[in-house]
Design an enzyme around this catalytic site. Structure first.
Site, PDB file in Angstrom:
ATOM      1  N   HIS A 239      -1.478  -1.131   1.262  1.00 27.89           N
ATOM      2  CA  HIS A 239      -1.214  -2.314   0.440  1.00 27.89           C
ATOM      3  C   HIS A 239      -1.005  -1.843  -0.987  1.00 27.89           C
ATOM      4  O   HIS A 239      -1.657  -0.902  -1.428  1.00 27.89           O
ATOM      5  CB  HIS A 239      -2.416  -3.271   0.489  1.00 27.89           C
TER       6      HIS A 239
ATOM      7  N   ASN B 293       1.043  -1.340   8.519  1.00 28.33           N
ATOM      8  CA  ASN B 293       1.965  -0.619   7.627  1.00 28.33           C
ATOM      9  C   ASN B 293       1.250   0.291   6.633  1.00 28.33           C
ATOM     10  O   ASN B 293       1.766   0.565   5.555  1.00 28.33           O
ATOM     11  CB  ASN B 293       2.915  -1.610   6.942  1.00 28.33           C
TER      12      ASN B 293
END
Ligand code: GDP
Length: 138
Positions: free
Chosen positions: A116, A113
């Site tokens: 962070h 993804n």
């Protein structure tokens, strides 16, 4: 409130060569890059960084992913930097993240993804100290 947060541009995004585009988005959102460095996390370092997730079923996969290639770790500073960064990142699952968010545009799935970001003030403090000494933060 002026805050600092820890950002990591994850191995998937580094490999896609979108470091520059992601840093541009931080700056466009009013977040100042106060520190930054490229690192290749060892599995041990990734495991310590994500120790809070050690009981989760995806922990081993996460550690393997985060140590699979170089990352860029950075300290972002600005008004409400923690929430602001989470906002422009988008939700954890990239497949559910709206277009226009970093994860929506550059992430692949719930694991890969792209970025962070610290999720609260205490976490931010711990995560920044994990990677940076005070003298490395400008
Ligand atoms: P975040 O705060 O949005 O990064 O999400 P979490 O703290 O819940 O999870 C930490 C990281 O673990 C995420 O950014 C993903 O890279 C990974 N992750 C979260 N949920 C899953 C999952 O269900 N499966 C896998 N493989 N990885 C996950």
């Amino acid at each position: 409130m002026l805050e600092r947060t820890l950002s990591i541009i994850k191995p998937d995004a580094v490999q896609k060569r979108v470091i520059g585009e992601i840093l541009r988005r931080f700056e466009a959102a009013g977040l100042r890059i106060a520190a930054a460095k490229m690192l290749r996390l060892s599995p041990d370092t990734a495991a310590r960084f994500y120790a809070v997730h050690r009981e989760r079923p995806f922990y081993q996969d996460l550690v393997r992913f985060m140590s699979s290639g170089p990352v860029l770790v950075a300290v972002l500073e600005g008004e409400n930097a923690i929430a602001r960064n989470r906002e422009i990142m988008g939700p954890t699952d990239s497949t559910k993240a709206p277009k226009g968010t970093i994860r929506g545009d550059f992430g692949t799935d719930v694991e890969k993804n792209a970025v962070h970001g610290s999720d609260g003030p205490d976490t931010a403090k711990w995560e920044i100290a994990f990677f940076f000494s005070e003298s490395e933060i400008c």
